[in-house]
Design a protein around this motif. Structure first.
Motif, short mmCIF file in Angstrom:
data_model
loop_
_atom_site.label_atom_id
_atom_site.label_comp_id
_atom_site.label_asym_id
_atom_site.label_seq_id
_atom_site.Cartn_x
_atom_site.Cartn_y
_atom_site.Cartn_z
N ALA A 10 3.32 1.90 -1.73
CA ALA A 10 3.60 1.34 -0.42
C ALA A 10 5.06 0.90 -0.38
O ALA A 10 5.58 0.36 -1.36
CB ALA A 10 2.69 0.16 -0.14
N ASN A 62 6.87 -0.49 7.38
CA ASN A 62 6.07 -0.14 6.21
C ASN A 62 5.69 1.33 6.26
O ASN A 62 5.63 1.93 7.33
CB ASN A 62 4.78 -0.97 6.16
CG ASN A 62 5.03 -2.43 5.94
OD1 ASN A 62 5.15 -3.18 6.89
ND2 ASN A 62 5.13 -2.83 4.71
N VAL A 64 3.70 4.56 3.42
CA VAL A 64 3.05 4.90 2.16
C VAL A 64 3.49 6.29 1.74
O VAL A 64 3.65 7.18 2.59
CB VAL A 64 1.51 4.83 2.31
CG1 VAL A 64 0.80 5.47 1.13
CG2 VAL A 64 1.06 3.38 2.46
N ASP A 103 5.35 -1.24 -3.82
CA ASP A 103 4.14 -1.65 -4.52
C ASP A 103 3.37 -0.43 -4.99
O ASP A 103 3.13 0.49 -4.21
CB ASP A 103 3.23 -2.48 -3.61
CG ASP A 103 3.74 -3.87 -3.35
OD1 ASP A 103 4.41 -4.44 -4.23
OD2 ASP A 103 3.47 -4.40 -2.26
N ILE A 105 0.14 0.97 -5.42
CA ILE A 105 -1.17 0.67 -4.82
C ILE A 105 -2.30 1.21 -5.69
O ILE A 105 -3.30 0.54 -5.92
CB ILE A 105 -1.26 1.25 -3.40
CG1 ILE A 105 -0.15 0.69 -2.52
CG2 ILE A 105 -2.64 1.01 -2.80
CD1 ILE A 105 -0.11 -0.82 -2.39
N PRO A 120 -6.52 -1.09 -8.84
CA PRO A 120 -5.62 -0.87 -7.71
C PRO A 120 -5.02 -2.20 -7.25
O PRO A 120 -5.49 -3.27 -7.63
CB PRO A 120 -6.53 -0.25 -6.64
CG PRO A 120 -7.91 -0.71 -7.01
CD PRO A 120 -7.92 -0.86 -8.50
N HIS A 121 -3.99 -2.12 -6.41
CA HIS A 121 -3.33 -3.33 -5.91
C HIS A 121 -4.40 -4.28 -5.36
O HIS A 121 -5.26 -3.86 -4.59
CB HIS A 121 -2.33 -2.94 -4.81
CG HIS A 121 -1.49 -4.07 -4.33
ND1 HIS A 121 -2.00 -5.06 -3.51
CD2 HIS A 121 -0.19 -4.37 -4.54
CE1 HIS A 121 -1.03 -5.92 -3.24
NE2 HIS A 121 0.07 -5.54 -3.86
N ALA A 124 -4.12 -4.71 -1.23
CA ALA A 124 -3.76 -3.60 -0.33
C ALA A 124 -4.87 -3.28 0.64
O ALA A 124 -4.62 -2.98 1.81
CB ALA A 124 -3.38 -2.37 -1.14
N HIS A 125 -6.11 -3.34 0.19
CA HIS A 125 -7.25 -2.96 1.05
C HIS A 125 -7.40 -3.89 2.26
O HIS A 125 -8.04 -3.51 3.23
CB HIS A 125 -8.54 -2.94 0.24
CG HIS A 125 -8.97 -4.28 -0.26
ND1 HIS A 125 -8.41 -4.85 -1.38
CD2 HIS A 125 -9.88 -5.17 0.22
CE1 HIS A 125 -8.97 -6.04 -1.58
NE2 HIS A 125 -9.86 -6.25 -0.62
N ARG A 127 -4.83 -4.98 4.07
CA ARG A 127 -3.60 -4.88 4.87
C ARG A 127 -3.55 -3.59 5.68
O ARG A 127 -3.45 -2.50 5.13
CB ARG A 127 -2.40 -4.96 3.93
CG ARG A 127 -2.36 -6.28 3.18
CD ARG A 127 -1.29 -6.30 2.13
NE ARG A 127 -1.18 -7.65 1.56
CZ ARG A 127 -0.41 -7.96 0.55
NH1 ARG A 127 0.35 -7.04 -0.03
NH2 ARG A 127 -0.37 -9.20 0.10
N VAL A 130 -0.71 -1.19 5.08
CA VAL A 130 -0.81 -0.30 3.92
C VAL A 130 -1.91 0.74 4.17
O VAL A 130 -1.68 1.94 4.04
CB VAL A 130 -1.11 -1.09 2.62
CG1 VAL A 130 -1.36 -0.12 1.45
CG2 VAL A 130 0.01 -2.05 2.29
N HIS A 143 -11.08 4.18 -2.56
CA HIS A 143 -10.65 3.04 -3.37
C HIS A 143 -11.47 3.04 -4.67
O HIS A 143 -12.70 3.09 -4.63
CB HIS A 143 -10.88 1.75 -2.58
CG HIS A 143 -10.27 0.54 -3.19
ND1 HIS A 143 -10.80 -0.07 -4.30
CD2 HIS A 143 -9.17 -0.17 -2.85
CE1 HIS A 143 -10.06 -1.12 -4.61
NE2 HIS A 143 -9.05 -1.20 -3.74
#
Length: 166
Positions: A10, A62, A64, A103, A105, A120-121, A124-125, A127, A130, A143
């Protein structure tokens, strides 16, 4: 590379540094990925969202990217930090305004809670800024912990609900 094996990064900015805009800064940063051993396989459009957690700050941009990586996750993270440094990023206060935020992710299906390398980050899930861009380029990405697709996570994201593509 299948989407399940994707290395997802990200990108974010709300301070353009010496670039004319945050979008230009993000483009310049993305152009450094191949030199850092991270060729870009796919990328989203840039998205805008209000500053968070203080919406009075300058809007964020932002996006990805899905990249190819041959080294381990920690090497990828170090390469991302090096690119951030090239654009004047100084890591300090969490969620502070920044020229560039990169980041890691996800790194394939890997799960890690090692110090300084959580995969995983961990947020992130939540946001949209992202998951929205990720759903744009890989809606079927799953995920590794939650078992939900990027599209499902974008629909249920609770942070940055105002995020939208430019």
């Amino acid at each position: 590379m299948g989407r399940d094996n994707a290395v997802i990064v990200a990108l974010g900015s709300n301070m353009p540094g010496d670039q004319p805009s945050s979008e230009a800064l993000l483009e310049a940063a993305l152009s450094r990925f191949p030199q850092a051993g991270l060729p870009v396989l796919a990328r989203s459009r840039w998205w805008s969202s209000a500053a968070w957690p203080d919406p009075k700050g300058k809007e964020y941009r932002n996006g990805v990217a899905i990249v190819e990586a041959s080294g381990p996750p920690r090497t990828v993270l170090e390469a991302l930090f090096a690119i951030e440094g090239q654009f004047g990023r100084i890591r300090g206060e969490a969620n502070a305004p920044r020229t560039l935020d990169l980041d890691l992710i996800a790194y394939g299906r890997q799960v890690s809670d090692a110090p300084g390398l959580i995969l995983p980050h961990p947020r992130a899930h939540e946001r949209l800024f992202v998951m929205g861009p990720l759903a744009e380029i890989a809606p079927d990405w799953v995920h590794p912990v939650l078992g939900k697709t990027a599209a499902e996570l974008a629909a249920s994201a609770t942070v940055g609900r105002d995020a939208k593509p430019l």
